[in-house]
Design a protein around this motif. Structure first.
Motif, PDB file in Angstrom:
ATOM      1  N   VAL A 178       4.332  12.669   7.434  1.00 36.61           N
ATOM      2  CA  VAL A 178       3.730  12.328   8.725  1.00 36.61           C
ATOM      3  C   VAL A 178       3.735  10.825   8.893  1.00 36.61           C
ATOM      4  N   GLN A 179       4.179  10.370  10.042  1.00 38.34           N
ATOM      5  CA  GLN A 179       4.199   8.938  10.289  1.00 38.34           C
ATOM      6  C   GLN A 179       2.833   8.427  10.737  1.00 38.34           C
ATOM      7  N   ARG A 180       2.549   7.189  10.344  1.00 32.11           N
ATOM      8  CA  ARG A 180       1.348   6.503  10.805  1.00 32.11           C
ATOM      9  C   ARG A 180       1.694   5.042  11.026  1.00 32.11           C
ATOM     10  N   ILE A 181       0.870   4.366  11.813  1.00 34.39           N
ATOM     11  CA  ILE A 181       1.087   2.949  12.093  1.00 34.39           C
ATOM     12  C   ILE A 181       0.072   2.129  11.315  1.00 34.39           C
ATOM     13  N   LEU A 182       0.562   1.115  10.601  1.00 31.42           N
ATOM     14  CA  LEU A 182      -0.302   0.162   9.920  1.00 31.42           C
ATOM     15  C   LEU A 182      -0.385  -1.090  10.783  1.00 31.42           C
ATOM     16  N   LEU A 183      -1.594  -1.521  11.105  1.00 30.35           N
ATOM     17  CA  LEU A 183      -1.818  -2.706  11.926  1.00 30.35           C
ATOM     18  C   LEU A 183      -2.383  -3.827  11.066  1.00 30.35           C
ATOM     19  N   GLY A 184      -1.861  -5.035  11.277  1.00 27.64           N
ATOM     20  CA  GLY A 184      -2.349  -6.198  10.548  1.00 27.64           C
ATOM     21  C   GLY A 184      -2.678  -7.326  11.494  1.00 27.64           C
ATOM     22  N   SER A 185      -3.410  -8.302  10.981  1.00 24.53           N
ATOM     23  CA  SER A 185      -3.796  -9.465  11.779  1.00 24.53           C
ATOM     24  C   SER A 185      -3.800 -10.696  10.894  1.00 24.53           C
ATOM     25  N   VAL A 186      -3.263 -11.794  11.426  1.00 25.25           N
ATOM     26  CA  VAL A 186      -3.240 -13.039  10.666  1.00 25.25           C
ATOM     27  C   VAL A 186      -4.646 -13.570  10.440  1.00 25.25           C
ATOM     28  N   MET A 187      -5.612 -13.111  11.243  1.00 22.50           N
ATOM     29  CA  MET A 187      -6.980 -13.605  11.138  1.00 22.50           C
ATOM     30  C   MET A 187      -7.914 -12.661  10.388  1.00 22.50           C
ATOM     31  N   ALA A 188      -7.413 -11.523   9.899  1.00 22.70           N
ATOM     32  CA  ALA A 188      -8.283 -10.526   9.286  1.00 22.70           C
ATOM     33  C   ALA A 188      -8.000 -10.379   7.800  1.00 22.70           C
ATOM     34  N   ASP A 189      -8.995  -9.878   7.064  1.00 26.60           N
ATOM     35  CA  ASP A 189      -8.839  -9.643   5.630  1.00 26.60           C
ATOM     36  C   ASP A 189      -8.651  -8.160   5.328  1.00 26.60           C
ATOM     37  N   HIS A 190      -8.286  -7.378   6.354  1.00 26.30           N
ATOM     38  CA  HIS A 190      -8.084  -5.951   6.178  1.00 26.30           C
ATOM     39  C   HIS A 190      -7.023  -5.480   7.174  1.00 26.30           C
ATOM     40  N   ILE A 191      -6.595  -4.232   7.030  1.00 27.75           N
ATOM     41  CA  ILE A 191      -5.652  -3.647   7.963  1.00 27.75           C
ATOM     42  C   ILE A 191      -6.291  -2.428   8.608  1.00 27.75           C
ATOM     43  N   ALA A 192      -5.681  -1.946   9.674  1.00 27.69           N
ATOM     44  CA  ALA A 192      -6.116  -0.709  10.323  1.00 27.69           C
ATOM     45  C   ALA A 192      -4.997   0.313  10.198  1.00 27.69           C
TER      46      ALA A 192
ATOM     47  N   MET B  93       0.842  -1.189   0.000  1.00 22.84           N
ATOM     48  CA  MET B  93       0.000   0.000   0.000  1.00 22.84           C
ATOM     49  C   MET B  93       0.881   1.244   0.000  1.00 22.84           C
ATOM     50  N   ASP B  94       0.601   2.170  -0.940  1.00 22.02           N
ATOM     51  CA  ASP B  94       1.425   3.361  -1.035  1.00 22.02           C
ATOM     52  C   ASP B  94       0.859   4.479  -0.162  1.00 22.02           C
ATOM     53  N   GLU B  95       1.461   5.678  -0.275  1.00 21.12           N
ATOM     54  CA  GLU B  95       1.043   6.785   0.571  1.00 21.12           C
ATOM     55  C   GLU B  95      -0.376   7.247   0.271  1.00 21.12           C
ATOM     56  N   ASN B  96      -0.896   6.906  -0.906  1.00 22.72           N
ATOM     57  CA  ASN B  96      -2.259   7.277  -1.278  1.00 22.72           C
ATOM     58  C   ASN B  96      -3.260   6.160  -1.000  1.00 22.72           C
ATOM     59  N   ASN B  97      -2.818   5.157  -0.245  1.00 20.24           N
ATOM     60  CA  ASN B  97      -3.654   4.017   0.148  1.00 20.24           C
ATOM     61  C   ASN B  97      -4.039   3.128  -1.023  1.00 20.24           C
ATOM     62  N   ASN B  98      -3.285   3.220  -2.117  1.00 18.99           N
ATOM     63  CA  ASN B  98      -3.520   2.320  -3.238  1.00 18.99           C
ATOM     64  C   ASN B  98      -2.885   0.970  -2.948  1.00 18.99           C
ATOM     65  N   ILE B  99      -3.642  -0.081  -3.166  1.00 18.22           N
ATOM     66  CA  ILE B  99      -3.153  -1.439  -2.917  1.00 18.22           C
ATOM     67  C   ILE B  99      -2.933  -2.141  -4.254  1.00 18.22           C
ATOM     68  N   LEU B 100      -1.726  -2.650  -4.450  1.00 14.28           N
ATOM     69  CA  LEU B 100      -1.376  -3.326  -5.698  1.00 14.28           C
ATOM     70  C   LEU B 100      -1.341  -4.829  -5.473  1.00 14.28           C
ATOM     71  N   ALA B 101      -2.143  -5.554  -6.218  1.00 14.25           N
ATOM     72  CA  ALA B 101      -2.139  -7.013  -6.151  1.00 14.25           C
ATOM     73  C   ALA B 101      -1.048  -7.543  -7.075  1.00 14.25           C
ATOM     74  N   LEU B 102      -0.164  -8.348  -6.523  1.00  6.67           N
ATOM     75  CA  LEU B 102       0.937  -8.907  -7.296  1.00  6.67           C
ATOM     76  C   LEU B 102       0.643 -10.360  -7.642  1.00  6.67           C
ATOM     77  N   GLN B 103       0.856 -10.708  -8.890  1.00  2.09           N
ATOM     78  CA  GLN B 103       0.606 -12.067  -9.356  1.00  2.09           C
ATOM     79  C   GLN B 103       1.866 -12.913  -9.205  1.00  2.09           C
ATOM     80  N   LEU B 104       1.684 -14.128  -8.657  1.00  2.00           N
ATOM     81  CA  LEU B 104       2.795 -15.053  -8.508  1.00  2.00           C
ATOM     82  C   LEU B 104       3.025 -15.789  -9.822  1.00  2.00           C
ATOM     83  N   VAL B 105       4.280 -15.776 -10.290  1.00  2.00           N
ATOM     84  CA  VAL B 105       4.609 -16.451 -11.544  1.00  2.00           C
ATOM     85  C   VAL B 105       5.906 -17.233 -11.351  1.00  2.00           C
ATOM     86  N   GLU B 106       6.191 -18.089 -12.325  1.00  2.00           N
ATOM     87  CA  GLU B 106       7.440 -18.845 -12.329  1.00  2.00           C
ATOM     88  C   GLU B 106       7.889 -19.022 -13.773  1.00  2.00           C
ATOM     89  N   LEU B 107       9.150 -19.391 -13.943  1.00  2.00           N
ATOM     90  CA  LEU B 107       9.687 -19.601 -15.286  1.00  2.00           C
ATOM     91  C   LEU B 107       9.546 -21.070 -15.673  1.00  2.00           C
TER      92      LEU B 107
END
Length: 293
Positions: free
Chosen positions: A271-285, A1-15
């Motif tokens: 400005v600093q902010r704290i991002l909170l995550g949880s192994v049981m959640a599908d979102h962050i705070a 997630m960037d400073e504008n709160n945009n979330i980029l989904a990355l695709q897993l690939v292999e050769l």
């Protein structure tokens, strides 16, 4: 997630080695802890390392990512009998890392006993340039989250069952020497992250262990448990043996983000902010705190 709160989904690939073309990742991908490594010698590429709980055996899956693309390309997945209960990983380079084995026991009953009595049976493994696993440190009570200082000269490990945060110095052969620790009261650390600009350590953890256990046990079927959590900031003192100066950054009753397991700093327009995550959640705070935290 960037400073504008945009979330980029990355695709897993292999050769695909037969066609020499990039195809979707074919291995099982069941993630636990992970880390991202940036090398100043090539600032356009990131290395991602994931604890991967595959049914064929636990491993560390390593991917590379070209900044600006939407892909994580698989490099390799490494496994070893020494890596039998991995929880978290910290990259030391694009190919080397430390990983925590949180417990020695493999059966459910023995794992519960090991946690309940706080047995110091966990350890840390090192994967070096020789592509070999070795034991880096042992005798740790549930080694959980792991992180490194910006210069790589200090490794921080949350020992959840002690409960403490341990400070290690890595040697050239990958072994870790304990040089300091801080033991907590009424706080169980889970994960650690490092503010690379200040050297301060953020530790996320729980204020009510039994409520946390109840939440983990009941969450899939529905639960009223809301384990209270907190984030502590550790400032290393002048001498490692002195441990840290500990400051409470935030506390919540569990309604902000149930089972908060991760906290990290992000700078947003100065400005600093704290991002909170949880192994049981599908979102962050996201916790904003003005010009300073």
């Amino acid at each position: 997630m960037d400073e504008n709160n945009n979330i980029l989904a990355l695709q897993l690939v292999e050769l695909d080695r037969e066609s020499n073309k990039v195809v979707p990742f074919t291995q099982e991908f069941r993630v636990h802890g992970f880390d991202i490594y940036w090398d100043s010698l090539d600032p356009t590429e990131l290395t991602f390392m994931f604890v991967n709980h595959q049914r064929t055996g636990d491993g560390i899956s390593i991917f590379r990512h070209k900044i600006g693309t939407k892909y994580l390309q698989h490099v390799k997945t490494v496994k070893s009998p020494l890596l039998y209960a991995p929880n978290d990983v910290v990259a030391m380079s694009r190919s080397t890392f430390y990983a925590t084995n949180d417990m020695r026991s493999t059966s459910r009953i023995m794992r519960q006993i090991e946690i309940f009595f706080g047995m110091a049976w966990g350890h840390i493994v090192y994967y070096g340039h020789e592509s070999m696993f070795t034991t880096a440190a042992a005798g740790i009570s549930y080694p959980n989250g792991i992180a490194r200082s910006a210069d790589g000269n200090t490794i921080y490990v949350a020992a959840s069952s002690e409960p403490s945060v341990n400070m290690f110095r890595p040697a050239s052969d990958g072994t870790l020497a304990l040089v300091g620790k801080t033991v907590f009261k009424d706080f169980v650390p889970d994960n650690v992250s490092v503010d690379t600009t200040t050297g301060q350590v953020l530790v996320s953890g729980f204020l009510n262990t039994f409520e946390m256990f109840r939440y983990n046990h009941e969450v899939l079927s529905g639960t009223s448990a809301r384990p209270a959590a907190a984030v502590r900031r550790l400032r290393p003192l002048a001498y490692p043996r002195m441990g840290f100066a500990v400051e409470n950054v935030l506390s919540h009753d569990g309604t902000l983000l149930p089972a908060t397991t991760m906290a990290t700093l992000q700078t947003k327009r100065g400005v600093q902010r704290i991002l909170l995550g949880s192994v049981m959640a599908d979102h962050i705070a996201i916790c904003r705190a003005g010009s300073r935290i």
